[in-house]
Design an enzyme around this catalytic site. Sequence first.
Site, PDB file in Angstrom:
ATOM      1  N   VAL A 339       1.044  -1.376  -0.569  1.00 50.39           N
ATOM      2  CA  VAL A 339      -0.208  -0.412   0.249  1.00 50.39           C
ATOM      3  C   VAL A 339       0.667   1.360   0.211  1.00 50.39           C
ATOM      4  O   VAL A 339       0.512   2.052  -0.256  1.00 50.39           O
ATOM      5  CB  VAL A 339      -1.475  -0.054   1.340  1.00 50.39           C
ATOM      6  N   VAL A 342       2.039   2.420  -3.547  1.00 49.30           N
ATOM      7  CA  VAL A 342       1.263   2.488  -4.510  1.00 49.30           C
ATOM      8  C   VAL A 342       0.626   4.555  -4.778  1.00 49.30           C
ATOM      9  O   VAL A 342       0.843   4.826  -2.693  1.00 49.30           O
ATOM     10  CB  VAL A 342      -0.522   2.549  -4.159  1.00 49.30           C
ATOM     11  N   ASP A 386      -9.581  15.265 -44.496  1.00 47.85           N
ATOM     12  CA  ASP A 386     -10.528  15.291 -45.034  1.00 47.85           C
ATOM     13  C   ASP A 386     -10.023  16.696 -45.991  1.00 47.85           C
ATOM     14  O   ASP A 386      -9.262  17.393 -44.962  1.00 47.85           O
ATOM     15  CB  ASP A 386     -11.639  15.347 -44.672  1.00 47.85           C
ATOM     16  N   GLU A 821      -0.265  12.603   0.265  1.00 51.72           N
ATOM     17  CA  GLU A 821      -0.546  12.468  -1.139  1.00 51.72           C
ATOM     18  C   GLU A 821      -1.774  13.187  -1.685  1.00 51.72           C
ATOM     19  O   GLU A 821      -2.050  13.339  -2.773  1.00 51.72           O
ATOM     20  CB  GLU A 821      -0.748  11.146  -1.070  1.00 51.72           C
TER      21      GLU A 821
END
EC number: 7.2.2.19
Length: 1034
Positions: A339, A342, A386, A821
């Site tokens: 964890v 992460v 195009d 975080e």
Amino acid sequence: MGKAENYELYQVELGPGPSGDMAAKMSKKKAGRGGGKRKEKLENMKKEMEINDHQLSVAELEQKYQTSATKGLSASLAAELLLRDGPNALRPPRGTPEYVKFARQLAGGLQCLMWVAAAICLIAFAIQASEGDLTTDDNLYLALALIAVVVVTGCFGYYQEFKSTNIIASFKNLVPQQATVIRDGDKFQINADQLVVGDLVEMKGGDRVPADIRILQAQGRKVDNSSLTGESEPQTRSPECTHESPLETRNIAFFSTMCLEGTAQGLVVNTGDRTIIGRIASLASGVENEKTPIAIEIEHFVDIIAGLAILFGATFFIVAMCIGYTFLRAMVFFMAIVVAYVPEGLLATVTVCLSLTAKRLASKNCVVKNLEAVETLGSTSVICSDKTGTLTQNRMTVSHLWFDNHIHSADTTEDQSGQTFDQSSETWRALCRVLTLCNRAAFKSGQDAVPVPKRIVIGDASETALLKFSELTLGNAMGYRERFPKVCEIPFNSTNKFQLSIHTLEDPRDPRHVLVMKGAPERVLERCSSILIKGQELPLDEQWREAFQTAYLSLGGLGERVLGFCQLYLSEKDYPPGYAFDVEAMNFPTSGLSFAGLVSMIDPPRATVPDAVLKCRTAGIRVIMVTGDHPITAKAIAASVGIISEGSETVEDIAARLRVPVDQVNRKDARACVINGMQLKDMDPSELVEALRTHPEMVFARTSPQQKLVIVESCQRLGAIVAVTGDGVNDSPALKKADIGVAMGIAGSDAAKNAADMILLDDNFASIVTGVEQGRLIFDNLKKSIAYTLTKNIPELTPYLIYITVSVPLPLGCITILFIELCTDIFPSVSLAYEKAESDIMHLRPRNPKRDRLVNEPLAAYSYFQIGAIQSFAGFTDYFTAMAQEGWFPLLCVGLRPQWENHHLQDLQDSYGQEWTFGQRLYQQYTCYTVFFISIEMCQIADVLIRKTRRLSAFQQGFFRNRILVIAIVFQVCIGCFLCYCPGMPNIFNFMPIRFQWWLVPMPFGLLIFVYDEIRKLGVRCCPGSWWDQELYY
């Protein structure tokens, strides 16, 4: 049920049987249902439609469809066919439920990693709760925070993204409501969805074609195929078969195209999904969305993170087992390390950075439907564009004039300052009179204050161009016409190929009439016996015929549509005032006329396109034209906008220059190549890929929607990231297949907009260049943000590693990590999205998706094992300093964890012999959490400053150019102070007030980080290509 199944299969196969009977072929595919055949079905739809109805005689059509060309179908047979084939409507696919769309937002690469981390936290919470561990709640809070981050960012992405693309729903807008049909000899109106094959229908100007129809009779019939084939010019429709291809012939009118003028009668040969438009709709909805490059990059990054997390976790699980921990306790450690690895804040960072860029693009008229498409445009290496409405204005404009044996460029500006010819010339006056009078177009009323180029005109594209040019040169074209009343007219038709009108003269003293004519130059010239030169009528001898032919070929070679103009004054004796001119009897001369000149028209390029194409070329992006228009026109426009550069030659150009047959020219000598649809049809995929590889400058003309899709796939086979631009129905399959589809917001059809990932609100090709630049910049800045975000993973992870292996009191808690975080570091990370480019990124080649990764080895190694290691040393230095100043020297801390966490032990002695209760130890542990937190934050300030650049010195980039970053740093410090000193924080989030000197401990480490990175950048700049550059430049 058998008929219903037959109908379903009939729509899937979309092709005729061996005998030409489409139903027979459908039955052969009856067993081919199910998911396993989806790919085969899509490949079948990519093939050209092989029908021969345009080549059959009327009698053969009557026999094939059991109908009559005069009385139509019988009502009973029509009812049977409707039951067999189903309604004449486009069958919508099964829509994606909204909950599925939302679920997709929660199941990306990073999202899955965070779900796994949340699950691990809950498992750890359960294990620790069963053991009575007091830190149990931390894991629960962490799990809830991870889930909240995924859900909130998922909601944000779902809100940003448009509702799910539903290709066929947009085609419903094209379906006409009513149709005039003849059955059993009786004419009546029915709903268009009730039409069946074999029905005899009538159409007039202003109607939409109700199905694919084989024309049997037509008078002055013109249709607008621009959204289907890309041709700007109105297309004539007549009973004659003029081409072997059903897309090219004049005797087929396509479902949903607009009838501009004239009338027609024809037989329905295809309905619903079996029509050309239905086939395009099925093809577009059948094409699966490709993964975006950024999604691939994030998956790659997740693989790296997951692999490292499991590797570290497994390593320390084994270590924990070896040093005597129980299995459950070692498993908790394993989960904690996974964890901790992460990057919880990264998902929010990536989402917000992409959203900010999308907002920036929206301010520049680029609306992004899919956030990931922002970066994709920056990765683009090929743009398949195009022509009509994208590179050009989709507005025919007078380009050149030929009179008095000179070619003049036309000035279509309001002030006429660039006009190159003498407007007092008698020949010019005559030519201007003819092009003004022999013209059925008219301005919509009430537009006097509107600039002439922007006025709405009722009429076809060519006559609109002539009317506007006349208005610009004469001043009041409509008033001029009124001075020459029209007494007779023959509209243009495909047989005569000319338009003629007769007018009385404006001078009341001159009772003569003037006959004016325009049309195909060769047809007009053959009706002339003289030519106007400087106001004088000269005999049209061989010299003047050669001069005409030279001018005609010159203008035609520019890809322009050329019209010839002539006139004749009718004698008063033979045609007195009040003479009854009869267009049926043709009681007036149509030969012996006097040729006035030529006028050429073209759908001109947008003014900003050449510069945009040049910028793309400079940026290493290849621009390929893919159009349904004529090869000569396509090549001319490609040359004028720079897709075919000056000096580049095709095989045909080289053969003409060397005066040798085309097959004797080495194709590799030709830098440019123009391939038409018929040639493309005969090429296999490997030949097309080889052509794309051999010729840097490519133009594809007369292409069908299926072929556009194949071209995109071929570019992707070469490893290109392909962007497709377009506005028509015919572009939608290719827009869907491309890595990023870009549709025109003004002229674009709903189908094109739904299939695209980005919409240009101003229809300006040049806006794509802005998008590319922003896409490249966000990739660079995302790299910086990710590097910044990953760095702190090491100082967040190492406390757990030391906690397990050395058994010190835990230096950093889960809640503290969450604040790093998701709170303090989010703003600096996002602020890097505002960083300016280090160099002119539009002079660099597009990144190689296989080599230039978002997260590569140098980035991971530098962030983790160099800057991250320095931050870890800073954190532990501050941690041991705080512990020592409170009486816990470093050597005493080693192995202290079991006693420290024993809540029954209330008299644990420190280095000075002082006894600490469990509550006091917990207070000190929370202090250490805060100290380690502050240490990381101080080092992260240095980290965000070095991340401003990857190659240039931070001094070269400037510290204060990015004001958002400065504000983010100030905010980061303020948040840190608030968490430390706000009353109540110890009880809520385990943050404690700390001494001022503990703020100073990490500062030398921050300075070291800055100096270390400046040395790295200096080496990268001074030694390009060296080991230093390869290993340390990320």
